[in-house]
Design an enzyme around this catalytic site. Sequence first.
Site, PDB file in Angstrom:
ATOM      1  N   LYS A  86       5.657   6.241   0.054  1.00 50.90           N
ATOM      2  CA  LYS A  86       5.370   7.903  -0.208  1.00 50.90           C
ATOM      3  C   LYS A  86       4.220   8.081   0.274  1.00 50.90           C
ATOM      4  O   LYS A  86       3.547   8.070   0.566  1.00 50.90           O
ATOM      5  CB  LYS A  86       5.172   8.369  -1.817  1.00 50.90           C
ATOM      6  CG  LYS A  86       6.878   7.927  -2.388  1.00 50.90           C
ATOM      7  CD  LYS A  86       6.131   8.137  -4.135  1.00 50.90           C
ATOM      8  CE  LYS A  86       5.607   9.835  -4.661  1.00 50.90           C
ATOM      9  NZ  LYS A  86       5.276   9.995  -5.968  1.00 50.90           N
ATOM     10  N   ILE A  87       4.248   9.423   1.262  1.00 51.97           N
ATOM     11  CA  ILE A  87       3.797   9.771   2.720  1.00 51.97           C
ATOM     12  C   ILE A  87       3.231  11.338   1.846  1.00 51.97           C
ATOM     13  O   ILE A  87       4.370  12.196   1.979  1.00 51.97           O
ATOM     14  CB  ILE A  87       4.077   9.438   3.796  1.00 51.97           C
ATOM     15  CG1 ILE A  87       4.674   8.341   4.201  1.00 51.97           C
ATOM     16  CG2 ILE A  87       3.041  10.143   4.768  1.00 51.97           C
ATOM     17  CD1 ILE A  87       3.434   7.535   3.979  1.00 51.97           C
TER      18      ILE A  87
END
Length: 225
Positions: A86-87
């Site tokens: 998850k960015i």
Amino acid sequence: MKLCIDNADVNEIRRLCAVYPIDGVSTNPSILAKSGRNPYEVLREIRSIIGEDGELFAQVISADAEGMVREARRIVEETGRRTLVKIPCVPEGYRAMKLLKAEGIRFIGTAVYTAMQGFLAAKAGAEYVAPYVNRIENLGSDGVGVSKDIHDMIVKNGIDSGLLAASFKNTRQVLELVRYGVKAVTVPPDILDGFVKLAEVGNAVDVFRADFEGLCGAGKTMEDC
Ligand code: G3P
């Protein structure tokens, strides 16, 4: 549509996976912090519960793209290349997405509060985009509407991505997006339990059982009547 659990309590995940058609588990740093355990230990245990085909989501902490990429490498090294990193959808995050795409590491765009922020992540190659439905609603905006906009923009522009709608605080928010046909939703255990935990449903089932036992005897079922 995929149904994921937004939680890192392995006992809860085990319980829910045994009952419901769960496709994966999403975590974030705050969720992992609640476990009080080493994050990789928890993530590996979650992986063992959901299996190799389950979707597992783990978030980076760094503020700069290079740091995010280093974390992403460690996350997939520790938990497998199927894990989605998850960015956060901030400028450095988009830069990290370019680098991760080149390395073939799966990622999603998270911390999405606006439609264009989400659209950019999809365009940057994110497999999923995670709008924070309830947090948007807490700002006085339309979290479900923003999510639908992102879904429409992805579909109408023919981008290979979709929503992992997140941050739900009630069933209706989830229902609206499931009805809309989003790619995935991730739901905390209490909301997931609430989908079916209605006193009226339990009462109806109890009455069926009592009627049947009246016919065939106490404790009797269709197996042994
Ligand atoms: O995992 C990200 C998102 O689900 C956050 O949810 O409940 O902290 O708004 P919440």
